[in-house]
Enzyme design. Structure first.
Site, PDB file in Angstrom:
ATOM      1  CG  ASP A  88      46.250  34.110  38.790  1.00  0.00           C
ATOM      2  OD1 ASP A  88      46.491  34.987  37.945  1.00  0.00           O
ATOM      3  OD2 ASP A  88      45.257  33.369  38.731  1.00  0.00           O
TER       4      ASP A  88
ATOM      5  CD  GLU B 184      43.341  37.187  33.791  1.00  0.00           C
ATOM      6  OE1 GLU B 184      43.540  36.306  32.937  1.00  0.00           O
ATOM      7  OE2 GLU B 184      43.047  36.915  34.978  1.00  0.00           O
ATOM      8  CD  GLU B 185      42.165  35.614  37.838  1.00  0.00           C
ATOM      9  OE1 GLU B 185      41.570  34.874  37.045  1.00  0.00           O
ATOM     10  OE2 GLU B 185      43.311  35.386  38.253  1.00  0.00           O
TER      11      GLU B 185
ATOM     12  CG  ASP C   8      48.228  35.752  34.328  1.00  0.00           C
ATOM     13  OD1 ASP C   8      48.349  35.461  35.530  1.00  0.00           O
ATOM     14  OD2 ASP C   8      47.115  35.844  33.760  1.00  0.00           O
TER      15      ASP C   8
END
Lengths: 460, 460
Positions: free
Chosen positions: B287, B320-321, B346
């Site tokens: 990830d 993104e996180e 993803d």
């Protein structure tokens, strides 16, 4: 094809079978099968792991565990429940961290090995030199590694009998002393474990031959992979290491002992047990609340079935993880007592798959009823083997006392051993019950067999 | 038994097959099969995980990752390599600890959830109130939970399509805001994960409707088990909690973009990629370095096979996180550009097992060649599905752009997701190569298909 010789068949039916042995065999089978429905072992393993948690040797938690143990064993109906107390040198873990400074700055996950020395308070910074075996470390040129952080890696694959731990484990047991002797600033080892999680494996090591303590820590396996990859890139790798471990005074520890008195006080003691202390990272479920639970639940079943011939002594050893201090105390304190058998459960809670013996030659035929009682549980008789199934009884065994080892499946044991992941969820209740059934069968036979199992030749 | 109707058979052979489509099919099969021997993806996934490690959104490490990304994409021969830079609000994790004070003193393993508030510097101490679902938390009486530490547990089982994350994940996404609204002192949730390791799962959550930030953390699953067992004993459980997380200024982040220019600039863009940032606990292998590696290795194969009709744009999203900030920036910045397809990887590096589509009705027959190209890899065509395969393109997709999702096997994804255990050893090279082969087939077709896949009806 298997051929049965006429002679062997004739010999088998010609053996005299005393009525008592037949009664014991029938009783044993009944007790064994009932034990497959055991619920006590799960209760015993749950209590210290949930209500006390980590029980490091010499800690206040280990003391609470002893108090709980005494109350629990009394409540279960055991006699002569007491604590053999002793003091231990107290090692404190403190904190440990490792930061790669160059060329690829990032943190690595480590844990100090038991008895590790410390870095200066603000840490130390040094280049890492890698070794792919203990032999390579031993062969290192002191001039090239002096003041460096030495990293020893290895490959350890899971094995049912756990045997790789003997040789691979020497990296932890001997590596720090060797690194110290080489003048290293510190040693980092790949965790002695078979998992791939960020949960490093601790474990005890002694400083051999007066080696000066240095910081000694284990990298989690993914971090050892990472450091290997960094070193393979070819640039010097520098790590900033902080370890605040220290020896700090003496602390009380002890063995908790409980008995089922036998009908014949002269018939000798059958000692079973496990160890009450655990490493401080996990809650000590497989190492070794499981061992306490399995052996005690089995002993309780024998107690409830009527007074055995021999005294069954249940020992919950203290301070096993920091040098088998409980086993040593027991050996010194009880050396004059007649032990007919030693058997420890200290290899997790997965199923028993074979048993091995270290008993007198003359007693070997007495293993046939045991083999027959264990076979329905999928347990085979292995070879004769001097190895004990636990560290505590291995130091007691050196006095020549006979041992029977119920060998558990260790395939996943070293995924978890000495890590934060040693928690109750790792216990499979069905396999735990199979263990109780095996130990119930062993105790049913060994506590009622009038023949001497020892002394074992070749052991002092 | 399967019956083939005469009509269906006749229809199938009556379909006109343009020569170009047949050529594309043959080329696709060749490229797909060659990609099963790919070695580039493993090189790409290794570099950021080993040389940079954790790449938290807005961190200096994420900046180093962008520099590496630009150099790497240029070295691979991509055109128009650049960074779309943007600033983000910077959340710092700080430290987090939880100690059971009574009745069973011991530490629990926790990690702060993204965007967590802090405790006072010396911590807070409060009774724990347990809830077995988000619904139970929502139904709580504020008077009974005010000032308490609320604990929400759940059961999450592994699933190939990862779908339990949608509902169970709401405990993380919504639980903290609900707990804040109830006047709780803090919230602890069982990790949103399917493992049993002492590696808690972090993850972002937004404070909804102006909820006041409170400390919000996840317990590792074995610790959630432990806390459940303690609460079931019936005595009040008190925890001392320390969380020093904070918002601290703004930091640079960005999306790294690279292209293979198409022969026809009017034919639209096929966007593929993954995200470059990772959570700070692991090294972001599954990830999502894997997603970068898979999509980029596939794009490179198309580049090497000759200029495609359409432009392939590889996007390595940043941030993104912490709220899909890279995806949002891309959507706003590139909204006027004609995108023929969005596809993100993803969901780890395990094999692709099906594909789903969110494309225009008229384009659906164009999925037949794709289904045929993917079938030899063991990939089936699933239903039509509005879901994207990644968060970044899910926010872009809302502009009506068509999506094809190559669905990976997520059975073990949530064992590792957002934990310290997201490390390179979790990547299976054979499954990684199967992914590259699937993406190569997808790109071979989508970048050479002259038909419009969108716009998708029902999406604004």
């Amino acid at each position: 094809m298997i051929k049965f010789s006429r002679l062997a068949f004739a010999a088998s039916i010609a053996l005299p079978v005393p009525l008592t042995a037949q009664v014991v065999a029938e009783q044993t089978a009944q007790l064994r099968d009932a034990a497959l429905g055991d619920s006590l072992a799960l209760v015993i393993v749950d209590a210290p792991t949930t209500e006390i948690g980590p029980r490091k040797a010499g800690s206040e938690a280990e003391a609470r565990a002893r108090d709980w143990a005494v109350a629990k064993l009394k409540a279960l109906g055991f006699a002569n429940v007491r604590i053999d107390g002793f003091d231990i040198a107290n090692w404190e873990r403190g904190a440990a961290s490792a930061e790669v400074i160059a060329p690829f700055p990032q943190s690595l996950t480590i844990t100090a090995l038991g008895n590790s020395g410390a870095t200066p308070a603000n840490g130390l910074q040094a280049e890492v030199i890698g070794f792919d075996s203990l032999a390579a470390l031993q062969a290192a040129d002191p001039a090239s590694v002096k003041g460096k952080i030495l990293f020893v890696t290895h490959r350890m694959t899971p094995a049912q009998d756990g045997s790789p731990y003997r040789t691979v484990g020497d990296i932890r047991r001997l590596g720090p002393s060797i690194a110290s002797g080489l003048g290293a600033a510190a040693i980092l080892i790949r965790s002695i474990g078979t998992d791939s999680h960020r949960t490093p494996h601790t474990g005890w090591q002694d400083w051999k031959n007066g080696a000066r303590p240095i910081p000694a820590a284990a990298l989690a396996n993914p971090d050892a992979d990472q450091l290997e990859r960094m070193l393979k890139r070819g640039q010097p790798v520098t790590i900033a290491l902080k370890v605040s471990a220290k020896m700090a005074g003496r602390r009380p520890s002890g063995n908790v002992i409980a008995e089922i008195p036998g009908r014949d006080p002269m018939a000798g003691i059958v000692l079973v047990g496990g160890h009450l202390d655990s490493w401080d990272l996990g809650t000590g479920a497989i190492d070794d609340a499981a061992g306490l639970a399995i052996t005690t639940a089995a002993a309780k079943r024998i107690m409830d079935a009527g007074q055995p011939l021999r005294t069954i002594r249940v020992v919950w050893f203290g301070s096993e993880e920091n040098g088998v201090l409980g086993g040593n105390d027991y050996r010194d304190r009880h050396k004059g007592e007649k032990h007919q058998l030693l058997a420890e459960s200290d290899f997790g809670a997965d199923r028993v798959w074979r048993f091995q013996t270290a008993i007198a030659d003359a007693a070997l035929p007495r293993m046939k009823p045991l083999a027959e009682a264990l076979a329905p549980l999928g347990i085979v008789q292995g070879g004769r083997n001097g190895d004990a199934s636990g560290s505590d009884i291995s130091v007691i065994q050196q006095e020549g006392m006979p041992v029977i080892a119920l060998g558990q499946d260790g395939t996943r044991y070293f995924d978890i051993h000495h890590t934060a992941d040693d928690t109750l969820d790792k216990i499979d209740p069905a396999q735990l019950r199979q263990n109780v059934a095996a130990w119930t069968a062993l105790l049913s036979i060994a506590a009622n067999d009038p023949v001497d199992y020892g002394p074992v030749a070749g052991k002092k």
